[in-house]
Write an enzyme that holds these catalytic residues in place. Structure first.
Site, PDB file in Angstrom:
ATOM      1  N   ARG A 134      30.710  38.862  46.236  1.00 18.59           N
ATOM      2  CA  ARG A 134      31.671  39.048  45.128  1.00 18.59           C
ATOM      3  C   ARG A 134      31.081  40.044  44.137  1.00 18.59           C
ATOM      4  NH1 ARG A 134      33.108  32.938  43.307  1.00 18.59           N
ATOM      5  NH2 ARG A 134      35.294  33.528  43.252  1.00 18.59           N
ATOM      6  N   VAL A 135      30.747  41.233  44.619  1.00 16.77           N
ATOM      7  CA  VAL A 135      30.033  42.185  43.772  1.00 16.77           C
ATOM      8  C   VAL A 135      30.859  43.428  43.452  1.00 16.77           C
ATOM      9  CG1 VAL A 135      27.759  41.465  44.576  1.00 16.77           C
ATOM     10  CG2 VAL A 135      28.930  43.332  45.766  1.00 16.77           C
ATOM     11  N   LYS A 169      38.014  34.249  49.300  1.00 16.72           N
ATOM     12  CA  LYS A 169      37.666  35.660  49.088  1.00 16.72           C
ATOM     13  C   LYS A 169      38.888  36.563  49.207  1.00 16.72           C
ATOM     14  CE  LYS A 169      35.547  39.592  48.879  1.00 16.72           C
ATOM     15  NZ  LYS A 169      34.857  40.135  47.724  1.00 16.72           N
ATOM     16  N   CYS A 193      38.589  47.004  48.868  1.00 15.23           N
ATOM     17  CA  CYS A 193      38.958  45.579  48.946  1.00 15.23           C
ATOM     18  C   CYS A 193      40.440  45.302  48.723  1.00 15.23           C
ATOM     19  CB  CYS A 193      38.135  44.777  47.943  1.00 15.23           C
ATOM     20  SG  CYS A 193      36.366  44.901  48.236  1.00 15.23           S
ATOM     21  N   ARG A 214      37.368  55.752  47.773  1.00 18.89           N
ATOM     22  CA  ARG A 214      37.867  55.096  48.986  1.00 18.89           C
ATOM     23  C   ARG A 214      39.321  54.683  48.786  1.00 18.89           C
ATOM     24  NH1 ARG A 214      33.322  50.584  49.801  1.00 18.89           N
ATOM     25  NH2 ARG A 214      33.578  50.525  47.545  1.00 18.89           N
TER      26      ARG A 214
END
Length: 478
Positions: A181-182, A234, A292, A370
């Site tokens: 979780r960074v 997540k 993500c 990205r």
């Protein structure tokens, strides 16, 4: 008296975790490995990195105590140097050394092979799992840290590990999912301070994984659950953030249609706080990018499709999560539509116009490009016959796109200046300067991040349009 399971006995015989391996020396693997190495209770950490043309250089750099990660990462290089000097961390391309370890974690990216068909590309992760399986020994712990489709730990990962090793998960070795979780720029801080979700395929696996992560947490707590619940946690936390962004983006589109300012509405909605009530809302913008948020919704959706039970849901209704993705994916097209509409007010077409794009990174003051929303915007402009130049103070290279760090060169003779990223540099953009450099009586300015003051530009003869600025988007041209 409750009898011990076979796995519990094996773990007890092995004793406390002392030697750890981390597969994947990237933004997640490197900080995780050196934090494990810095914990006094662990003896040795091996970082596994293929000696490939593209990434092999990391091995020597890490073994010299240097960080291969670009950008500001407070404390990381110092910590790498410290644990290398102490002989507690080493990077190696020799995967057979997995057999020396008590626990192995996999921190390997899971992108989509093709964003259009939404099938994840698990090839690198599968290679990693196979390598672990080949050298797996009884009593070891394997933890997946990669973001994965719910059901992957108990499904594909378990199956590959068992096939390669001849051992049985939950009996001969422990298996868990503990998602990272960074955020880039605060990697060490995030790993130490964020709560850690830990989900094993059984109680013994969960307990062993908790033992692995507890020593590296300073403020954060371990939250144990099942492996599939951890996978859903997540993917859901990123899906929820995407949903929140889509909600304010849709509201911005509504406010434009109703002729009002979304930022006034946002301030009003956001003001309701206290007694457990909050209406906190995020900010609208030119689109969502990154590794993500653009994919994790689809991992969650795939998890439902391959899940065990039947989904009871309104018949024929879109998933609100997938719909949110569509709204966020639409924002670059909306930026294009605003540009077309602004040029039309001057009797111009996209064909033959020069567009100056400000910002290629998807996030403010970063070089992370990205899945940037700037790319689909540029594609639409080029397809319509516009000439396009791109400025970004942080992004140096991007495949197939020429990017300049010279703002004057990009803005020179532009028919339209379009702000796509919220970089600090664009907040100080002045109407007088931009008009002079563009050399147009009525240049167009499109603000996708609410960084400029509309009245300043409108007063100097610009045709202004901004996301959510229904109060200004139909102004009189000076």
């Amino acid at each position: 008296m409750i009898s011990m399971s076979k796995l519990e006995k094996l773990l007890k015989e092995r004793g406390p975790i002392k030697k750890i391996g981390v597969l994947g020396m990237g933004y997640v693997g490197i900080p995780a490995a050196v934090l494990f190495a810095d914990a006094p209770c662990f003896e040795k950490v091996l970082g596994f990195q293929r000696n490939s043309k593209s990434s092999g250089y990391k091995i020597e750099m890490l073994n010299r105590g240097e960080s291969p990660l670009k950008g500001e990462e407070p404390g990381l290089e110092e910590l790498i140097g410290k644990v290398v000097k102490a002989g507690k961390f080493e990077c190696t391309p020799d995967f057979s050394r997995i057999s020396e370890l008590d626990a192995v974690t996999l921190a390997i990216q899971t992108p989509f092979a093709n964003p259009k068909d939404l099938e994840p590309d698990f090839s690198a992760l599968i290679d990693g799992i196979r390598n672990v399986g080949k050298y797996l020994k009884p009593g070891m712990l394997v933890v997946l840290e990669s973001t994965i489709t719910p059901g992957t730990t108990e499904g594909m990962a378990k199956q590959i590990l068992e096939e390669e090793s001849g051992l049985k998960a939950g009996e001969d070795f422990a298996l868990a999912h503990a998602p990272e979780r960074v955020m880039v720029g605060r990697l060490l801080k995030n790993i130490r301070e964020h709560d850690r979700i830990v989900g094993g395929i059984d109680e013994a696996s969960t307990k062993r994984a908790v033992e692995l992560y507890s020593p590296v947490l300073t403020v954060g707590q371990v939250i144990p659950m099942s492996a599939t619940a951890a996978e859903v946690t997540k993917t859901a936390e990123n899906t929820f953030r995407d949903l929140q962004i889509a909600a304010i983006n849709q509201l911005a589109l509504y406010c434009e249609a109703m002729g009002i300012n979304v930022y006034d509405v946002r301030t009003g909605v956001d003001s309701l706080k206290g007694e457990g009530i909050t209406r906190a809302v995020l900010w609208p913008g030119a689109g969502v990018g990154g590794h993500c948020l653009t994919k994790d919704t689809y991992h969650l959706e795939r998890g439902v499709k391959i899940g065990r039970g039947e989904l009871d849901y309104p018949e024929g209704a879109d998933s609100i999560y997938v719909l949110a993705r569509k709204v966020n994916d639409f924002m670059p097209a909306h930026m294009y539509n605003l540009t077309v509409a602004a040029l039309e007010r001057l009797g111009k077409k996209m064909d033959g116009s020069k567009v100056a794009m400000l910002g290629w990174a998807f996030i403010k003051d970063s070089d992370d490009a990205r899945n940037t929303p700037s790319e689909p915007y540029r594609d639409l402009c080029l397809k319509a016959g516009a000439s396009v130049m791109v400025h970004d103070p942080y992004v140096v290279n991007y495949p197939g796109v020429e990017i300049s760090d010279n703002l004057e060169e990009v803005v020179r003779n532009a028919d339209a200046i379009v702000v796509l990223a919220g970089h600090s540099a664009y907040s100080s953009l002045k109407a007088d300067w931009a008009k002079k450099v563009s050399a147009k009586a009525n240049p167009v300015i499109i603000d996708g991040r609410n960084v400029i003051e509309p009245d300043e530009f409108i007063g100097k003869g610009f045709v202004y349009k901004g996301i959510g600025r229904g109060d200004k988007n139909s102004h009189k041209i000076k």
